[in-house]
Design a protein around this motif. Structure first.
Motif, PDB file in Angstrom:
ATOM      1  N   VAL A   1       0.864  -1.172   0.000  1.00  0.00           N
ATOM      2  CA  VAL A   1       0.000   0.000   0.000  1.00  0.00           C
ATOM      3  C   VAL A   1       0.901   1.222   0.000  1.00  0.00           C
ATOM      4  O   VAL A   1       1.799   1.326   0.849  1.00  0.00           O
ATOM      5  N   ARG A   2       0.691   2.128  -0.930  1.00  0.00           N
ATOM      6  CA  ARG A   2       1.445   3.394  -0.896  1.00  0.00           C
ATOM      7  C   ARG A   2       0.783   4.255   0.166  1.00  0.00           C
ATOM      8  O   ARG A   2      -0.294   4.799  -0.036  1.00  0.00           O
TER       9      ARG A   2
ATOM     10  N   PRO B   1       2.985  -1.435   4.286  1.00  0.00           N
ATOM     11  CA  PRO B   1       2.797  -0.008   4.013  1.00  0.00           C
ATOM     12  C   PRO B   1       4.114   0.606   3.539  1.00  0.00           C
ATOM     13  O   PRO B   1       5.145   0.444   4.178  1.00  0.00           O
ATOM     14  N   VAL B   2       4.070   1.282   2.406  1.00  0.00           N
ATOM     15  CA  VAL B   2       5.292   1.829   1.801  1.00  0.00           C
ATOM     16  C   VAL B   2       5.292   3.351   1.971  1.00  0.00           C
ATOM     17  O   VAL B   2       4.287   3.998   1.653  1.00  0.00           O
ATOM     18  N   PRO B   3       6.402   3.936   2.459  1.00  0.00           N
ATOM     19  CA  PRO B   3       6.449   5.395   2.537  1.00  0.00           C
ATOM     20  C   PRO B   3       6.174   5.985   1.161  1.00  0.00           C
ATOM     21  O   PRO B   3       6.765   5.542   0.163  1.00  0.00           O
ATOM     22  N   PRO B   4       5.268   6.957   1.064  1.00  0.00           N
ATOM     23  CA  PRO B   4       4.870   7.437  -0.268  1.00  0.00           C
ATOM     24  C   PRO B   4       5.990   8.109  -1.043  1.00  0.00           C
ATOM     25  O   PRO B   4       5.941   8.167  -2.264  1.00  0.00           O
TER      26      PRO B   4
ATOM     27  N   VAL C   1      -7.797   8.440   3.371  1.00  0.00           N
ATOM     28  CA  VAL C   1      -8.795   7.416   3.678  1.00  0.00           C
ATOM     29  C   VAL C   1      -8.489   6.145   2.895  1.00  0.00           C
ATOM     30  O   VAL C   1      -8.663   5.025   3.400  1.00  0.00           O
ATOM     31  N   ASP C   2      -8.003   6.291   1.662  1.00  0.00           N
ATOM     32  CA  ASP C   2      -7.694   5.107   0.855  1.00  0.00           C
ATOM     33  C   ASP C   2      -6.682   4.200   1.557  1.00  0.00           C
ATOM     34  O   ASP C   2      -6.775   2.965   1.479  1.00  0.00           O
ATOM     35  N   THR C   3      -5.696   4.794   2.219  1.00  0.00           N
ATOM     36  CA  THR C   3      -4.715   3.970   2.938  1.00  0.00           C
ATOM     37  C   THR C   3      -5.403   3.194   4.067  1.00  0.00           C
ATOM     38  O   THR C   3      -5.143   2.004   4.269  1.00  0.00           O
ATOM     39  N   VAL C   4      -6.298   3.862   4.786  1.00  0.00           N
ATOM     40  CA  VAL C   4      -7.012   3.188   5.881  1.00  0.00           C
ATOM     41  C   VAL C   4      -7.836   2.028   5.316  1.00  0.00           C
ATOM     42  O   VAL C   4      -7.821   0.914   5.850  1.00  0.00           O
TER      43      VAL C   4
END
Ligand code: MCA
Ligand code: AMP
Length: 454
Positions: free
Chosen positions: A46-47, A70-73, A52-55
């Motif tokens: 997940v970028r 989770p990848v740092p953007p 909200v999309d990340t959540v």
């Protein structure tokens, strides 16, 4: 419970991330949509923008029992290649361009979802070591649930709270505590996008999370006064300097709750909502957590509040290991005790004080953990750099800053800073680069970092 209690009750508060509001029912529906489409994947990336999309993507992974990475953007090519390659992520959930098949974070799913077991891996979090590239820390569903419940007890964190913070969603602090904690307790959440003093002052919450840099900026900016109506201000990820603790108390009326943890153990020690708060100390072990101190040869160190030793923790919140690195895991986790690498004292009344780190090669800057070795490798990848040594040096705002000493020709400090910021991620960039003719080395050729000026 399949949803880990994240999609809970009707009383639950409103969630807002970087200005976008999402209802619990909508979050549940969208997360089920993701879960229905990723089942069976080895892991998903997940970028992790503040959105909200990340959540939705993270909760979708948890519902499906698929580990989320989770990848740092702002991860640059070197960091991204490492995280994606090492984790073996098979899909990207949500927006991004990672060269992986992509699953959208929209849509619904009416089919059945699996009931993942408690020991299924919930998250793979990439975190720096003293040498080499970051390691993937495997965190189980059970560890997340145990930590959030222990914190809810210690802080009396309930659905009546509104949590406010603006921390990144790719580390334990912002993601596990700051998002999954709000979901599991049912509290409202205002994620401010960035952790600015102005946004904290405007949010009107009851419970606030910040790293020490954030609290110091809240004090400096005059925003602390606006937090008087809050219930609890919590600081962690690095030591809160006593002068900042005192200034925050004077300006906000709140003696901050300090808590201590690591990616590998989650949060293990904290002050309590109904207990004392002591400047410069991190509190008592959370429910279910044991701690002890050992000396250099593994001998027991007395809990006398004065003698320092390496802090060991035995906790139900401990990680499952470093992904694909059984030797590193066995080195850190021995007989059930995790060796933190932090040097601490424990007083007879149980209060813990973190006094330093065993290795100078782990730097804490703005609450981010940065390994000197990874930055040295990044600098050496620049064609103009022949030798590089990286240390942490004191920084008034960030606690420590990344400082590099390099032997190089035909390149400026700004070039090298930008090179690291682009290749790895922005927060890992050196803030200062010193050009030197030689590095201090011992007879074996090893750089003597203690001889570098700080
Ligand atoms: C400047 N910038 C650059 C460059 N120079 N960007 C690229 N290349 C350059 N050469 C600009 C960027 O565009 C960006 O601008 C800004 O600099 C970001 O700078 P930075 O100094 O990194 O930001 P900051 O605002 O000073 O950061 C302070 C911070 C941050 C907000 C406190 O350090 C932070 O978010 N820390 C939280 C870390 C954390 O969550 N750790 C938890 C780990 P622009 O601002 O315009 O975008 S979990 C943990 O530790 C455990 C479990 C625990 O106990 O919690
Ligand atoms: P990370 O793995 O990024 O979560 O970083 C963990 C490290 O942060 C710990 O090993 C400590 O060195 C440091 N840390 C976290 N919380 C505190 C605290 N309250 N006081 C001092 N150091 C802390």
């Amino acid at each position: 419970m399949g949803d880990m209690g994240l999609l809970g009750g009707e009383r639950d508060g409103v969630l807002s991330v970087a200005g976008e509001v999402v209802g619990r029912a909508e979050l549940a529906a969208r997360a089920r949509g993701v879960a229905g489409r990723i089942g069976g994947a080895k892991s998903v990336a997940v970028r992790a923008t503040a959105s909200v999309d990340t959540v939705v993507a993270v909760v979708g992974g948890l519902l499906a029992g698929v580990p989320v990475v989770p990848v740092p953007p702002d991860s640059g090519p070197a960091e991204l290649a490492h995280i994606l390659g090492d984790s073996g992520a098979e899909l990207l959930v949500g927006a991004g361009d990672y060269g992986l098949p992509t699953v959208p974070v929209t849509g619904d799913f009416s089919g059945g979802l699996p009931e993942p077991s408690d020991d299924a891996t919930a998250l793979i979090l990439y975190t720096s070591g003293t040498t080499g590239a970051p390691k993937g820390v495997m965190v189980s569903r059970a560890a997340v649930a145990a930590d959030l419940d222990a914190l809810a007890e210690a802080w009396a964190w309930t659905a009546d709270d509104v949590l406010v913070h603006g921390l990144p969603l790719f580390h334990v602090h912002g993601l596990v505590l700051g998002v999954l904690g709000a979901l599991r307790t049912g509290s409202g959440l205002v994620h401010t996008g960035r952790p600015t003093p102005e946004a904290y002052a405007a949010a009107g919450g009851s419970l606030y999370f910040g790293v020490p840099t954030v609290w110091s900026r809240v004090v400096e900016s005059g925003a602390a006064e606006a937090l008087r109506g809050a219930r609890l201000l919590v600081s962690g990820s690095a030591g809160l300097p006593a002068p900042v603790f005192d200034a925050l108390a004077a300006a906000s009326g709140h003696r901050a709750v300090e808590r201590y943890g690591m990616t590998e153990t989650l949060i293990t020690v904290s002050a309590r909502h109904d207990g004392e708060r002591r400047a410069g100390q991190v509190g008592l072990p959370l429910r279910g957590v044991q701690t002890r101190l050992v000396g250099e040869h593994g001998e027991a160190v007395p809990h006398d509040g004065a003698t320092p030793g390496e802090l060991l923790v035995r906790t139900p919140t401990v990680f499952q290991g470093y992904l694909g690195r059984p030797e590193a895991t066995a080195e850190a986790l021995r007989d059930g005790w995790f060796h933190t690498g932090d040097i601490a004292t424990i007083a007879p009344d149980g209060w813990h004080r973190i006094v330093g780190r065993a290795s100078t090669d782990l730097i804490k800057s703005g609450g981010y953990r940065i390994g000197a070795g990874e930055i040295e490798a990044a600098l050496l990848a620049h064609p103009a750099v022949r030798e590089a040594a990286v240390i942490g040096t004191p920084h008034a705002d960030l606690g420590e800053q990344v400082t590099a000493f390099v032997i190089a020709d035909g390149v400026t400090a700004a070039d090298l800073i930008d090179f690291v910021a682009r290749d790895l991620s922005i927060h890992k960039r050196p803030r200062t680069v010193h050009f030197v003719d030689s590095l201090p080395r011992n007879a074996l050729g090893k750089v003597q970092k203690k001889l570098l000026p700080s």
